[in-house]
Design a protein around this motif. Structure first.
Motif, PDB file in Angstrom:
ATOM      1  N   PRO A  31      20.152  63.380  35.034  1.00 53.14           N
ATOM      2  CA  PRO A  31      21.220  64.063  35.789  1.00 53.14           C
ATOM      3  C   PRO A  31      22.219  64.786  34.900  1.00 53.14           C
ATOM      4  CG  PRO A  31      20.825  61.874  36.700  1.00 53.14           C
ATOM      5  CD  PRO A  31      20.048  61.963  35.417  1.00 53.14           C
ATOM      6  N   ILE A  32      22.469  64.259  33.699  1.00 58.29           N
ATOM      7  CA  ILE A  32      23.397  64.925  32.776  1.00 58.29           C
ATOM      8  C   ILE A  32      22.818  66.261  32.321  1.00 58.29           C
ATOM      9  CG2 ILE A  32      24.377  64.805  30.445  1.00 58.29           C
ATOM     10  CD1 ILE A  32      24.783  61.803  30.909  1.00 58.29           C
ATOM     11  N   VAL A  33      21.554  66.263  31.903  1.00 57.80           N
ATOM     12  CA  VAL A  33      20.924  67.503  31.430  1.00 57.80           C
ATOM     13  C   VAL A  33      20.810  68.520  32.559  1.00 57.80           C
ATOM     14  CG1 VAL A  33      18.819  68.491  30.427  1.00 57.80           C
ATOM     15  CG2 VAL A  33      19.682  66.297  29.603  1.00 57.80           C
ATOM     16  N   MET A  34      20.652  68.030  33.794  1.00 58.04           N
ATOM     17  CA  MET A  34      20.518  68.935  34.933  1.00 58.04           C
ATOM     18  C   MET A  34      21.799  69.714  35.232  1.00 58.04           C
ATOM     19  SD  MET A  34      18.111  66.647  37.475  1.00 58.04           S
ATOM     20  CE  MET A  34      18.349  67.739  38.883  1.00 58.04           C
ATOM     21  N   VAL A  35      22.901  69.341  34.606  1.00 58.50           N
ATOM     22  CA  VAL A  35      24.134  70.112  34.761  1.00 58.50           C
ATOM     23  C   VAL A  35      23.930  71.531  34.238  1.00 58.50           C
ATOM     24  CG1 VAL A  35      26.539  70.325  33.988  1.00 58.50           C
ATOM     25  CG2 VAL A  35      25.633  68.085  34.674  1.00 58.50           C
ATOM     26  N   VAL A  36      23.162  71.672  33.154  1.00 57.35           N
ATOM     27  CA  VAL A  36      22.935  73.005  32.581  1.00 57.35           C
ATOM     28  C   VAL A  36      21.488  73.485  32.744  1.00 57.35           C
ATOM     29  CG1 VAL A  36      24.831  72.949  30.937  1.00 57.35           C
ATOM     30  CG2 VAL A  36      22.652  71.916  30.305  1.00 57.35           C
ATOM     31  N   PHE A  37      20.573  72.564  33.063  1.00 59.99           N
ATOM     32  CA  PHE A  37      19.173  72.935  33.313  1.00 59.99           C
ATOM     33  C   PHE A  37      18.752  72.338  34.659  1.00 59.99           C
ATOM     34  CE2 PHE A  37      19.589  73.204  28.745  1.00 59.99           C
ATOM     35  CZ  PHE A  37      18.933  74.385  28.449  1.00 59.99           C
ATOM     36  N   PRO A  38      19.071  73.006  35.750  1.00 57.09           N
ATOM     37  CA  PRO A  38      18.800  72.444  37.077  1.00 57.09           C
ATOM     38  C   PRO A  38      17.303  72.250  37.330  1.00 57.09           C
ATOM     39  CG  PRO A  38      20.311  74.310  37.194  1.00 57.09           C
ATOM     40  CD  PRO A  38      19.731  74.305  35.817  1.00 57.09           C
ATOM     41  N   GLY A  39      17.000  71.240  38.127  1.00 60.24           N
ATOM     42  CA  GLY A  39      15.631  71.030  38.572  1.00 60.24           C
ATOM     43  C   GLY A  39      14.723  70.455  37.499  1.00 60.24           C
ATOM     44  N   PRO A  40      13.409  70.580  37.697  1.00 57.63           N
ATOM     45  CA  PRO A  40      12.420  69.989  36.780  1.00 57.63           C
ATOM     46  C   PRO A  40      12.494  70.507  35.351  1.00 57.63           C
ATOM     47  CG  PRO A  40      11.396  70.613  38.868  1.00 57.63           C
ATOM     48  CD  PRO A  40      12.771  71.184  38.878  1.00 57.63           C
ATOM     49  N   ALA A  41      13.112  71.663  35.135  1.00 64.88           N
ATOM     50  CA  ALA A  41      13.215  72.201  33.771  1.00 64.88           C
ATOM     51  C   ALA A  41      13.889  71.211  32.829  1.00 64.88           C
ATOM     52  CB  ALA A  41      13.992  73.524  33.791  1.00 64.88           C
ATOM     53  N   ALA A  42      14.782  70.388  33.373  1.00 65.96           N
ATOM     54  CA  ALA A  42      15.489  69.409  32.543  1.00 65.96           C
ATOM     55  C   ALA A  42      14.539  68.368  31.951  1.00 65.96           C
ATOM     56  CB  ALA A  42      16.569  68.710  33.380  1.00 65.96           C
TER      57      ALA A  42
END
Length: 241
Positions: A31-42
């Motif tokens: 969830p932290i990484v999804m702040v800047v890389f939304p969705g499965p890309a994280a």
């Protein structure tokens, strides 16, 4: 890129700290990484970080690996990963976010259940296969199968050194197998790998801090802190979806 660097540094810090301390923080990292890389890309941004810490771990624990235990767990894990890769290929970003929120809550509830219930059934072959299959799905979708894998290993009554070595090698094998899946899905790219590099300084700092401060951490209090933060992250995901 300044905000992305801060987020990735934090994710690296938590990854390194979790790997070399009490663990259990995997539910927070995605969830932290999804702040800047939304969705499965994280998922692809995090994977190289896990592989780096896995390599550090397997070089530290090269002896007394219970290969027979891994042989019961890994085959169905690979099947779960294969099915999850097809699921990832056919869902949109909002569906992924909802699924991740459900998965985080499920892992928290599993942890609460196991705090008060014995799990001798984990020593049965069927339990090994089911945990492997579920672990394969969770690791592909959330990079957070640690609780399932640890639950299975703990009930094998392994000696401490054997447990640590087997766990380290199991995660290393699983994460290496994920590489071709993420490549085929178009998630692991040159851009995602460059983003992972920004997290490496934080990862090494986190690993150093986690290793040297392990004895000063109250595991019970820390476990509840992680659960609360993970629940907040899950609720945030539901709200955004």
């Amino acid at each position: 890129m300044d905000s992305a660097w801060v987020v990735l540094s934090l994710a690296g810090l938590i990854t390194g700290f979790s790997k070399f301390s009490v663990g259990g923080m995997g539910l927070l990292i995605l969830p932290i990484v999804m702040v800047v890389f939304p969705g499965p890309a994280a998922l692809a941004v995090i994977l190289p970080l896990y592989i780096v810490t896995d390599i550090m771990a397997v070089f530290s624990y090269k002896a007394k690996i219970a290969w027979s235990v891994l042989a019961r767990f890994l085959p169905l894990a690979f099947l779960g990963m294969y099915l999850a890769s097809h699921f990832l290929a056919n869902i949109d970003q909002d569906q992924f976010v909802r699924f991740l929120g459900v998965m985080i809550i499920a892992m928290i509830l599993l942890g609460l259940y196991l705090d008060y219930r014995p799990t001798p059934f984990m020593r049965k072959p069927l339990a090994a296969y089911s945990m492997g299959f579920l672990g394969g799905i969770v690791t592909m979708m959330a990079n957070a199968a640690g609780p399932l894998f640890s639950l299975f290993l703990l009930e094998q009554k392994l000696k401490k050194e054997t447990y640590v070595s087997t766990r380290a090698w199991g995660f290393f094998i699983i994460n290496m197998i994920k590489l071709p899946f993420y490549l085929s899905l178009g998630l692991l790219t040159v851009e995602s790998t460059k983003a992972s590099l920004y997290a490496l300084p934080g990862l090494f700092i986190g690993a150093f801090v986690g290793y040297h401060f392990l004895k000063k951490i109250n595991p019970v209090q820390f476990k509840w802190f992680v659960r609360i933060m993970s629940a907040i992250a899950a609720l945030k995901l539901f709200w955004e979806a």
